[in-house]
Design a protein around this motif. Structure first.
Motif, PDB file in Angstrom:
ATOM      1  N   LEU A  52       0.826  -1.192   0.000  1.00  0.00           N
ATOM      2  CA  LEU A  52       0.000   0.000   0.000  1.00  0.00           C
ATOM      3  C   LEU A  52       0.869   1.253   0.000  1.00  0.00           C
ATOM      4  N   ILE A  54       1.350   4.105   1.480  1.00  0.00           N
ATOM      5  CA  ILE A  54       1.016   4.873   2.678  1.00  0.00           C
ATOM      6  C   ILE A  54       2.297   5.220   3.420  1.00  0.00           C
ATOM      7  N   MET A  59       2.185   5.313  10.360  1.00  0.00           N
ATOM      8  CA  MET A  59       1.271   4.260  10.758  1.00  0.00           C
ATOM      9  C   MET A  59       1.765   3.536  12.001  1.00  0.00           C
ATOM     10  N   VAL A  69      -6.063   2.767  13.370  1.00  0.00           N
ATOM     11  CA  VAL A  69      -5.378   2.605  12.098  1.00  0.00           C
ATOM     12  C   VAL A  69      -6.382   2.800  10.962  1.00  0.00           C
ATOM     13  N   PRO A  70      -6.078   3.698  10.020  1.00  0.00           N
ATOM     14  CA  PRO A  70      -7.058   4.017   8.973  1.00  0.00           C
ATOM     15  C   PRO A  70      -7.082   3.044   7.801  1.00  0.00           C
ATOM     16  N   TYR A  71      -6.202   2.029   7.817  1.00  0.00           N
ATOM     17  CA  TYR A  71      -6.136   1.091   6.694  1.00  0.00           C
ATOM     18  C   TYR A  71      -6.280  -0.345   7.186  1.00  0.00           C
ATOM     19  N   GLN A  72      -6.813  -1.196   6.338  1.00  0.00           N
ATOM     20  CA  GLN A  72      -6.925  -2.607   6.638  1.00  0.00           C
ATOM     21  C   GLN A  72      -5.711  -3.365   6.087  1.00  0.00           C
ATOM     22  N   ILE A  74      -3.460  -5.956   4.094  1.00  0.00           N
ATOM     23  CA  ILE A  74      -3.678  -6.607   2.799  1.00  0.00           C
ATOM     24  C   ILE A  74      -2.890  -7.907   2.683  1.00  0.00           C
ATOM     25  N   PHE A 335       0.900  -4.505   5.509  1.00  0.00           N
ATOM     26  CA  PHE A 335       0.433  -3.459   4.612  1.00  0.00           C
ATOM     27  C   PHE A 335       1.320  -3.368   3.363  1.00  0.00           C
TER      28      PHE A 335
END
Length: 403
Positions: A52, A54, A59, A69-72, A74, A335
């Motif tokens: 990702l 980011i 993070m 955390v704003p992302y899942q 992967i 991520f």
């Protein structure tokens, strides 16, 4: 006569055209297979970005503070452990507390390499090598479809308690899975370890030289008192403990600020290392470009990796990480899109979380020619697939005081 001459000339011309056509086809084939065209289509490494896309350092800082955390994730490498060996780093009668391990050897081994594992147990992987330095080892395996071989592995584990086996097929292109399942195991089961040494099962390693290196990885000149301080710090307890359950991201960010980081005070005793944050990733560092030659074992299509260079990475045969580095890289991998080559993947992960690999010439990814005196400073050398040879070399180096 003139007609014959004309016909002969036309035939010669046609033959030349056919020859040029064939040569052109061959040239195009060679150019295409060699990947020369692909090199011209590569993206400049200065534009590097890898999913990702980011800011991973931000993070990780958010996770350490227990923020949302704003992302899942992967890429979680959720393969079950057939042999989890979750008590390996526990101590005491009740087996509730994690031990203060100084060096954990994580050895990538093939299912049918029992003879190599046995000699490593008696040589550089010997857990009782030093009375004042706690050493542990695990051998990480994939699975096999051979029922008899699996029975042998189960018996081997019952005798030695040093095998971790995850349910994926052991193959070259699954080395990234094996590596990241090893990272996951360490985070889950050995969170008080100071340093983790990853190695293949055909390596020679000097624990003594490894200890010298991790006590002073930047080769700074320090006084006798400070060198003794290092020993004290290496053997000291880390300031926090880890939960022994799976590190689900929802649990990681639920309010505990020490879930990602324990402490980064390992080297803070020395002012010259004040800029060092405790995240050590060291070995033989490569700066290389993707192989675009289609017949190569390491062929990399543009669709998988379009950039002109790889991030700096340590060769996978042997490398050492401090626990804070391993921990950051493990969570960063969640991520980071999967990559087939494990050493390059770790380079990508390290770049994303702001870790610069440290090069050391005494990690040999090739077979360093052996003599009794030539291995005085060797930390690791590749090419010891013969168990008898490894035993002989290690015995000789130990008697000389270098193993």
């Amino acid at each position: 006569m003139h007609t014959l001459t004309t016909s002969w000339g036309r035939l010669q011309f046609s033959r030349k055209r056919i020859l040029y056509f064939i040569l052109g086809i061959i040239a195009i084939f060679i150019i295409e297979r060699s990947g020369l065209i692909l090199h011209f289509l590569e993206v400049d490494y200065n534009k590097f970005s890898y999913p990702l896309d980011i800011n991973m350092e931000e993070m990780l800082a958010t996770i350490r503070k227990g923020g949302k955390v704003p992302y899942q994730p992967i890429n979680e490498y959720n393969f079950p452990y057939r042999i989890s060996n979750e008590k390996k780093c526990l101590q005491g009668f009740l087996m509730k507390n994690h031990e203060k391990v100084v060096i954990l050897y994580v050895i990538k081994s093939a299912t049918n390499h029992k003879n190599r594992r046995d000699v490593i147990r008696k040589t550089w992987g010997w857990e009782n090598r030093f009375s004042d330095v706690l050493i542990k080892r695990i051998f990480v395996l994939g699975t096999t479809n051979d029922v008899a071989l699996q029975d042998d592995i189960d018996e081997e584990y019952a005798r030695n308690k040093d095998i971790v086996q995850a349910e994926f097929i052991d193959s070259y292109y699954n080395n990234t899975i094996k590596t990241m399942m090893s990272f996951k195991w360490v985070v889950l089961n050995c969170p008080k370890v100071q340093f983790v040494m990853f190695a293949d099962d055909d390596m020679y390693i000097s624990t003594k030289n490894l200890l010298k290196f991790i006590r002073n990885p930047f080769n700074r000149r320090v006084g006798f008192r400070k060198r003794r301080d290092v020993e004290k710090i290496l053997l000291s307890n880390r300031s926090s403990s880890k939960a022994s359950e799976a590190p689900e991201l929802s649990q990681q960010t639920s309010g505990s600020s020490n879930l990602i980081y324990n402490s980064r005070k390992l080297f803070e005793y020395d002012p010259v290392l004040s800029a060092f944050d405790g995240r050590l990733l060291a070995g033989y560092v490569f700066n290389s470009s993707p192989m675009r030659h289609k017949s190569s074992k390491w062929y990399m299509p543009l669709s998988e990796y379009p950039y002109s260079k790889y991030p700096p990475y340590v060769t996978a045969g042997a490398y050492v990480l401090s626990y804070p580095a391993l921990e950051d890289m493990y969570y960063t991998s969640m991520f980071t899109k999967h990559f087939r080559f494990d050493d390059v993947y770790l380079g990508i992960v390290a770049k994303k979380c702001g870790i610069s690999p440290l090069h050391n010439d005494h990690f040999y990814f090739w077979r360093e020619p052996y003599t009794k005196d030539s291995y005085v400073n060797v930390i690791a050398s590749h090419g010891f697939s013969d168990p008898e040879e490894l035993q002989k070399v290690w015995d000789e180096q130990r008697s000389s005081g270098h193993a």
